[in-house]
Scaffold this motif. Structure first.
Motif, mmCIF file in Angstrom:
data_model
loop_
_atom_site.group_PDB
_atom_site.id
_atom_site.type_symbol
_atom_site.label_atom_id
_atom_site.label_comp_id
_atom_site.label_asym_id
_atom_site.label_seq_id
_atom_site.Cartn_x
_atom_site.Cartn_y
_atom_site.Cartn_z
ATOM 1 N N THR A 1 0.778 -1.305 0.022
ATOM 2 C CA THR A 1 -0.104 -0.148 0.134
ATOM 3 C C THR A 1 1.021 1.239 -0.007
ATOM 4 O OG1 THR A 1 -1.693 -1.356 1.275
ATOM 5 C CG2 THR A 1 -1.858 1.289 1.196
ATOM 6 N N ASN B 1 0.901 -2.341 5.643
ATOM 7 C CA ASN B 1 -0.429 -2.343 4.947
ATOM 8 C C ASN B 1 -1.299 -2.300 6.155
ATOM 9 O OD1 ASN B 1 0.819 -2.593 2.439
ATOM 10 N ND2 ASN B 1 0.864 -4.874 2.346
ATOM 11 N N GLU C 1 -12.537 3.674 6.603
ATOM 12 C CA GLU C 1 -13.102 3.125 5.228
ATOM 13 C C GLU C 1 -12.787 4.230 4.157
ATOM 14 O OE1 GLU C 1 -16.391 0.549 3.380
ATOM 15 O OE2 GLU C 1 -16.265 0.480 5.739
ATOM 16 N N GLY C 2 -12.393 3.832 3.178
ATOM 17 C CA GLY C 2 -12.158 4.673 2.078
ATOM 18 C C GLY C 2 -11.149 5.909 1.739
ATOM 19 N N THR C 3 -10.493 5.788 3.172
ATOM 20 C CA THR C 3 -9.499 7.008 3.007
ATOM 21 C C THR C 3 -8.234 6.541 2.065
ATOM 22 O OG1 THR C 3 -9.839 7.335 5.542
ATOM 23 C CG2 THR C 3 -7.795 8.351 4.697
ATOM 24 N N VAL C 4 -7.814 5.421 2.064
ATOM 25 C CA VAL C 4 -6.501 5.228 1.155
ATOM 26 C C VAL C 4 -7.287 5.263 -0.316
ATOM 27 C CG1 VAL C 4 -5.019 3.373 0.409
ATOM 28 C CG2 VAL C 4 -5.540 3.678 2.939
ATOM 29 N N GLU C 5 -8.243 4.957 -0.695
ATOM 30 C CA GLU C 5 -8.972 4.981 -1.879
ATOM 31 C C GLU C 5 -9.195 6.565 -2.228
ATOM 32 O OE1 GLU C 5 -9.706 1.167 -0.255
ATOM 33 O OE2 GLU C 5 -10.274 3.072 0.452
ATOM 34 N N THR C 6 -9.511 7.292 -1.439
ATOM 35 C CA THR C 6 -9.470 8.893 -1.756
ATOM 36 C C THR C 6 -8.415 9.349 -1.741
ATOM 37 O OG1 THR C 6 -11.817 8.917 -0.230
ATOM 38 C CG2 THR C 6 -10.705 11.058 -0.971
ATOM 39 N N LEU D 1 -5.674 8.116 -3.104
ATOM 40 C CA LEU D 1 -4.912 7.694 -4.258
ATOM 41 C C LEU D 1 -5.697 8.254 -5.575
ATOM 42 C CD1 LEU D 1 -4.427 3.963 -3.331
ATOM 43 C CD2 LEU D 1 -2.751 5.671 -3.488
ATOM 44 N N LYS D 2 -6.874 8.755 -5.512
ATOM 45 C CA LYS D 2 -7.344 9.505 -6.511
ATOM 46 C C LYS D 2 -6.246 10.673 -7.090
ATOM 47 C CE LYS D 2 -12.263 8.610 -5.473
ATOM 48 N NZ LYS D 2 -13.363 9.038 -5.043
#
Length: 171
Positions: A38, A65, A73-78, A80-81
């Motif tokens: 990650t 990781n 939840e969703g922090t990493v995905e956000t 990485l945008k």
């Protein structure tokens, strides 16, 4: 798990010494260890891989990781945008010092350290129980593996993602 990593590190060092090959840099070490997948993805998304592969010196407080998975939840995905690259870069630079700080170079007690993200500070505490790092949220990460040596610095593995915020109070 730690012993497997140490065996791999010793084997890599032996191969390097035997072949005269260049020692691995911080990015190469992280990319070669599944526990940092990650972090490596984040470093690549932020465009920092080339910088952290450079001559340094650097000290990287590298979250595993599980530390990223512990974020809301969703922090990493956000992060990485592409539109959040600046925020991601700031979080990552909060984990980097532009000096080589082995555990032996960290003074006893609680002291402020300036990461590459110059607007922020970390409070690093070293005592008989080890080394911990308070971030800008007041949360604390523990160094779980210290002094992974790289050709351009050192990696200290931490169990929490460090987040900028108000300056941490050293105690």
């Amino acid at each position: 798990m730690k012993s497997i990593f140490k065996i791999a590190a010793v084997a890599a060092t032996a191969v390097t010494l035997a072949t005269g090959a260049k020692a691995a840099n911080i990015v190469e070490i992280a990319a070669g260890d599944e526990r940092f997948s990650t972090l490596v993805a984040a470093v690549q998304a932020a465009g920092l891989a080339e910088t952290l592969s450079g001559p340094g010196p650097f000290t990287v407080y590298a979250p595993v990781n599980d530390a990223f998975a512990a974020l809301p939840e969703g922090t990493v995905e956000t992060l990485l945008k592409p539109e959040n690259k600046d925020q991601l870069t700031n979080v990552l630079l909060y984990h980097v010092d532009d000096r080589k700080l082995s555990a032996a170079n960290i003074p006893a007690g609680s002291n402020y350290f300036k990461p590459v993200l110059a607007s922020e500070r970390l409070c690093i505490t070293k005592d008989s129980s080890g080394v911990s790092i308070a971030d800008g949220t007041g949360e604390t990460a523990n160094v779980v593996i210290a002094d992974i040596k790289a050709s351009n610095g050192v990696i200290h593995v931490v169990d929490k993602v460090l987040l900028p915020g108000t300056r941490p109070a050293c105690h």
